[in-house]
Design a protein around this motif. Sequence first.
Motif, short mmCIF file in Angstrom:
data_model
loop_
_atom_site.label_atom_id
_atom_site.label_comp_id
_atom_site.label_asym_id
_atom_site.label_seq_id
_atom_site.Cartn_x
_atom_site.Cartn_y
_atom_site.Cartn_z
N ASP A 74 -2.85 5.65 2.77
CA ASP A 74 -3.41 6.69 1.91
C ASP A 74 -3.55 8.03 2.63
O ASP A 74 -3.91 9.04 2.01
N GLN A 75 -3.23 8.06 3.93
CA GLN A 75 -3.25 9.31 4.68
C GLN A 75 -1.90 10.05 4.61
O GLN A 75 -1.79 11.19 5.06
N ARG A 108 -8.23 2.08 11.00
CA ARG A 108 -8.93 0.86 10.64
C ARG A 108 -8.56 -0.25 11.61
O ARG A 108 -7.66 -0.11 12.44
N GLU A 158 0.83 -1.21 0.00
CA GLU A 158 0.00 0.00 0.00
C GLU A 158 0.86 1.25 0.00
O GLU A 158 0.57 2.22 -0.72
N GLN A 213 -3.06 -0.55 11.04
CA GLN A 213 -4.19 0.28 11.48
C GLN A 213 -4.09 1.72 10.99
O GLN A 213 -5.09 2.43 10.95
N ASN A 214 -2.89 2.15 10.62
CA ASN A 214 -2.70 3.49 10.05
C ASN A 214 -2.74 3.38 8.53
O ASN A 214 -1.78 2.88 7.93
N PRO A 215 -3.79 3.82 7.85
CA PRO A 215 -3.89 3.67 6.40
C PRO A 215 -2.83 4.50 5.67
O PRO A 215 -2.73 5.72 5.88
N GLN A 272 -4.86 -5.53 11.23
CA GLN A 272 -4.83 -6.47 10.12
C GLN A 272 -4.33 -7.86 10.52
O GLN A 272 -4.41 -8.81 9.75
#
Length: 261
Positions: A102-103, A203, A26, A98-100, A206
């Motif tokens: 895309d931020q 989020r 990602e 938990q930290n996306p 995972q």
Amino acid sequence: MSDPNMISIVIPAKDEVVAIAPLIEEVGAVLSGENFEVIVVDDGSTDGTDAKLRELAARCNWLIPLHNKVSAGQSASIRKGVRFAHGRLIVTLDGDGQNPPDQIPALLAPFRSTAPEVCALGLVQGQRILRRDTVAKRFASRFANGLRGALLRDNIRDSGCGLKAFRREAYLDLPWFDHIHRFMPAMMLREGWRVETVDVTHRERQGGQSKYSNLRRGLVGIPDLLGAAWLIMRKGPPRHEECGPVPVAGSHGKARPGAVQ
């Protein structure tokens, strides 16, 4: 040698073999077209995280896995990654997914502003909204942040969020102590740097398990909080003099080939 046009992503990870590969993929997708490197510091994992990172590094020339033979903790792992980094701008996020990723652009945006005050900007702190944690963990975090804010007066709602962007030289100039990653805004302000906040998404985990129970986090947090308050009380004049350049949008370059240690 530092590269003013490189972005260095630093990810501390311990026993995150399930989450680490999707997370790195990602990050690579989000930063496609940028001049960047991703440094993952495996903090003494025993579940195969180190082997997974070496496998990924073989096909991602921008991935640099580092390894702690003995677990040193999150703050020490971040510091190791920052000291190895080649970029003048560092972005951190947790290794549990938990930290996306895309931020990340939202964290970089304030540093890419043309406003004069960007020179004094040392840290952009992410603040989680709609947290995907248990009720007990959210309550404990809210209590801890309230207590920290009352004592340190840093005006930050969520200093424990792993999503942060900061100047490498500013970070390395901070007084070092274990768990400093939870007090970064207050320590940056102590040194005279400006701090901005950005709301970021969150989020569910995972894979793997949280490394701290609420009790353990509270027990280690109390002396750290008191120590941070003492450091602020004993601060001298601001030490930074000149910011220097930071990466700008469109500064593309060849990613540094990965190295394995």
